[in-house]
Design a protein around this motif. Structure first.
Motif, PDB file in Angstrom:
ATOM      1  N   HIS A  31       0.791  -1.235   0.000  1.00 13.49           N
ATOM      2  CA  HIS A  31       0.000   0.000   0.000  1.00 13.49           C
ATOM      3  C   HIS A  31       0.821   1.283   0.000  1.00 13.49           C
ATOM      4  O   HIS A  31       0.368   2.306  -0.505  1.00 13.49           O
ATOM      5  CB  HIS A  31      -0.907   0.038   1.240  1.00 13.49           C
ATOM      6  CG  HIS A  31      -1.819  -1.131   1.355  1.00 13.49           C
ATOM      7  ND1 HIS A  31      -2.790  -1.422   0.429  1.00 13.49           N
ATOM      8  CD2 HIS A  31      -1.900  -2.111   2.306  1.00 13.49           C
ATOM      9  CE1 HIS A  31      -3.437  -2.514   0.790  1.00 13.49           C
ATOM     10  NE2 HIS A  31      -2.913  -2.955   1.918  1.00 13.49           N
ATOM     11  N   ALA A  50       1.175   6.932  -0.661  1.00 11.96           N
ATOM     12  CA  ALA A  50       0.363   5.772  -1.040  1.00 11.96           C
ATOM     13  C   ALA A  50       0.776   5.335  -2.438  1.00 11.96           C
ATOM     14  O   ALA A  50       1.133   6.155  -3.280  1.00 11.96           O
ATOM     15  CB  ALA A  50      -1.119   6.138  -1.019  1.00 11.96           C
ATOM     16  N   ASP A  64      -9.745   5.313   3.724  1.00 14.08           N
ATOM     17  CA  ASP A  64      -9.050   4.057   4.063  1.00 14.08           C
ATOM     18  C   ASP A  64      -7.578   4.135   3.663  1.00 14.08           C
ATOM     19  O   ASP A  64      -6.701   3.614   4.370  1.00 14.08           O
ATOM     20  CB  ASP A  64      -9.746   2.838   3.434  1.00 14.08           C
ATOM     21  CG  ASP A  64      -9.907   2.951   1.931  1.00 14.08           C
ATOM     22  OD1 ASP A  64     -10.011   4.091   1.407  1.00 14.08           O
ATOM     23  OD2 ASP A  64      -9.911   1.914   1.266  1.00 14.08           O
ATOM     24  N   GLN A  68      -4.010   4.115   6.006  1.00 12.36           N
ATOM     25  CA  GLN A  68      -2.792   3.336   5.732  1.00 12.36           C
ATOM     26  C   GLN A  68      -1.559   4.243   5.716  1.00 12.36           C
ATOM     27  O   GLN A  68      -0.504   3.900   6.269  1.00 12.36           O
ATOM     28  CB  GLN A  68      -2.911   2.630   4.371  1.00 12.36           C
ATOM     29  CG  GLN A  68      -3.933   1.513   4.353  1.00 12.36           C
ATOM     30  CD  GLN A  68      -4.313   1.086   2.943  1.00 12.36           C
ATOM     31  OE1 GLN A  68      -4.029   1.773   1.961  1.00 12.36           O
ATOM     32  NE2 GLN A  68      -4.970  -0.056   2.832  1.00 12.36           N
TER      33      GLN A  68
END
Ligand code: AMP
Length: 148
Positions: A31, A50, A64, A68
């Protein structure tokens, strides 16, 4: 660059993610990628991005994915603290050209701070030696907590 322009697939971080240009990696998973800033504002300046999202800024990032990236930023900051023993650190995140952003792929900066070392200006720091960055990245990576 406004806050609402389209994502440029040829921005520097997209090129790094594709492997078109090199970077000094600290760690990555499926990720996120953490890598050394080549114009460090202090010793051990790391960027966290990301890998899949094309969000340019905080307004656009999927919640979401944001979770991360911020968890990865915390994991990296903990390793920076153990490896380099700064007295403090800053988490920086710029949005839009007027907000100081120069690369339009969302990222968080981890900038270690020491009371007696002034921080170099954002966008005004000299380019670091790659060997020095590699050595710092290895020291930081050695202190990473295991992934859960
Ligand atoms: P910002 O101004 O918040 O968009 O931050 C972009 C950051 O990317 C700056 O701190 C730059 O020093 C850094 N930077 C620019 N080009 C590279 C590169 N090729 N590799 C690593 N960091 C870079």
């Amino acid at each position: 660059m406004t806050l609402h322009a389209p994502y440029d697939p040829d921005n520097i971080f997209a090129k790094i993610l594709r492997g078109d240009i090199p970077s000094v990696k600290v760690w990555e998973d499926e990720h996120v990628l953490a890598f050394m800033d080549v114009f460090p504002q202090s010793e051990g300046h790391v960027l966290v991005i990301a890998k899949q999202s094309t969000a340019r800024n905080l307004l656009e990032i999927e919640p979401d994915v944001l979770a991360q990236v911020i968890a990865a930023t915390q994991r990296t900051a903990r390793a920076v603290e153990k490896a380099l023993k700064p007295e403090g650190f800053q988490i920086l995140q710029f949005n839009g050209e007027a907000g100081g952003q120069t690369v339009f792929h969302l990222h968080f900066h981890i900038v270690p701070r020491w009371a007696d070392r002034p921080m170099k200006g954002h966008g005004h720091a000299p380019m670091a030696d790659t060997a020095v960055l590699r050595s710092l990245a290895e020291r930081i990576a050695a202190e990473l907590e295991p992934l859960k």
